[in-house]
Write a protein that holds these residues in place. Structure first.
Motif, PDB file in Angstrom:
ATOM      1  N   HIS A  43     -34.424 -17.752  -5.394  1.00 17.08           N
ATOM      2  CA  HIS A  43     -34.062 -17.326  -4.034  1.00 17.08           C
ATOM      3  C   HIS A  43     -34.180 -18.546  -3.121  1.00 17.08           C
ATOM      4  O   HIS A  43     -35.314 -18.972  -2.812  1.00 17.08           O
ATOM      5  N   ARG A  64     -34.312 -16.359   1.570  1.00 10.27           N
ATOM      6  CA  ARG A  64     -35.634 -15.760   1.833  1.00 10.27           C
ATOM      7  C   ARG A  64     -35.816 -15.491   3.329  1.00 10.27           C
ATOM      8  O   ARG A  64     -36.391 -14.475   3.724  1.00 10.27           O
ATOM      9  N   CYS A  70     -37.715 -10.036  -2.087  1.00 13.00           N
ATOM     10  CA  CYS A  70     -37.097 -10.907  -3.085  1.00 13.00           C
ATOM     11  C   CYS A  70     -37.956 -10.877  -4.345  1.00 13.00           C
ATOM     12  O   CYS A  70     -39.165 -11.118  -4.266  1.00 13.00           O
TER      13      CYS A  70
END
Ligand SMILES: C[S@@+](CC[C@H](N)C(=O)[O-])C[C@H]1O[C@@H](n2cnc3c(N)ncnc32)[C@H](O)[C@@H]1O
Length: 270
Positions: A91, A96, A107
């Motif tokens: 990610h 994020r 996530c």
């Protein structure tokens, strides 16, 4: 180049994701999108609008292969669900930040093939199996496999090439990764949407015809609900006179078109 090196260094990731090249690939996708923003725009918009049609709302949205969130209208979808789980090996920080700004979005760093951590353990070629990446989470109301299926073999294939595996072994492994992913999707509760490229078309300026190859190691798919093309590598990206265009297909109810009863046994080796 310097921008990519810095981004790669700053991207939070597991040791496996970094060692196997998932981090570099996610960073490279960002650089390619910046170079070819106009050429990619229609594909990204078609994907986002298809996903918005499938993800109509409910308790839990799961997005597999969320990556840089280029093709996911996250700010539009998250308010439709009580919680949203974004699953990817990597990610990026910008993704994020977008997730953190929205209520109920998390996530999860996870491998949807359950294979990556096994590569290089000295126990031979791992067998793809159904991942446990969603265990401990509430059952999904909607799951989207987002431009992921054709990418599952990218990093593992590079690792296998570097370690001397034959091309046909790598191709069989790639096919097993794709087939197991499609089978797993068909076992999930709720509605499942799938967007993936299915074919690569190479053309060379001044040369008639094209070279066509499967993006999914010849794993067959049923007829799609929608289809479009993605000019992923305009001239100059791969070679000066070569263009690569992907054929993309989208399925709004994967469980219905690929029922679990017809799915193959999980854990079947390549
Ligand atoms: C082409 S990108 C999909 C586009 C993505 N939605 C975006 O906007 O960046 C493929 C994504 O699949 C992820 N991926 C590849 N193999 C994976 C695996 N085994 N498990 C989880 N994610 C994986 C990559 O990290 C990447 O983010």
């Amino acid at each position: 180049m310097i921008r990519e090196l810095i981004e790669s260094g700053l991207t939070p990731a597991t040791g496996i994701a970094r060692r196997l090249g998932y981090v570099d690939e996610v960073v490279a996708i960002g650089a390619r999108e910046r170079r070819h923003r106009t050429a990619w725009a229609t594909h990204l918009a078609r994907t986002a609008s298809f996903v918005a049609e499938v993800a109509t709302g409910g308790d839990h949205l799961v997005v597999l292969g969320s990556g840089r969130l280029l093709d996911l209208p996250l700010e539009r979808l998250a308010p439709r669900y009580r919680r949203t789980t974004l699953v990817d090996m990597v990610h990026p920080r910008a993704a994020r930040r977008r997730a953190a700004a929205l209520a109920g979005v998390v996530c999860v760093e996870g491998d949807v093939t359950a294979c990556a951590a096994l590569l290089g353990t000295g126990h031979g070629l791992p067998s793809p199996s159904f991942p446990r990446v969603l265990s401990g989470h509430p059952p999904p109301t909607t799951t989207i496999s987002l431009n992921l299926a054709s990418q599952l073999a990218v990093a593992p294939s590079q690792w296998l090439e570097r370690h001397g595996f034959d091309d046909d072994v790598i191709a069989r492994f790639g096919a097993a990764l794709v087939a197991t992913h499609l089978d797993w999707l068909a076992t999930l509760p709720g509605r499942v949407g799938l967007v993936t490229d299915v074919r690569r078309r190479y053309t060379r300026r001044g040369v008639a015809g094209e070279v066509v190859e499967s993006s999914l190691f010849e794993v067959p798919l049923p007829p799609a609900d929608q289809a479009w093309t993605w000019p992923v590598a305009p001239e100059g990206e791969i070679e000066s006179a070569v263009t690569l265009t992907l054929d993309v297909e989208a399925f709004g109810d994967w469980t219905r078109v690929r029922s679990p009863a017809s799915a193959s046994t999980p854990g079947g080796g390549p």
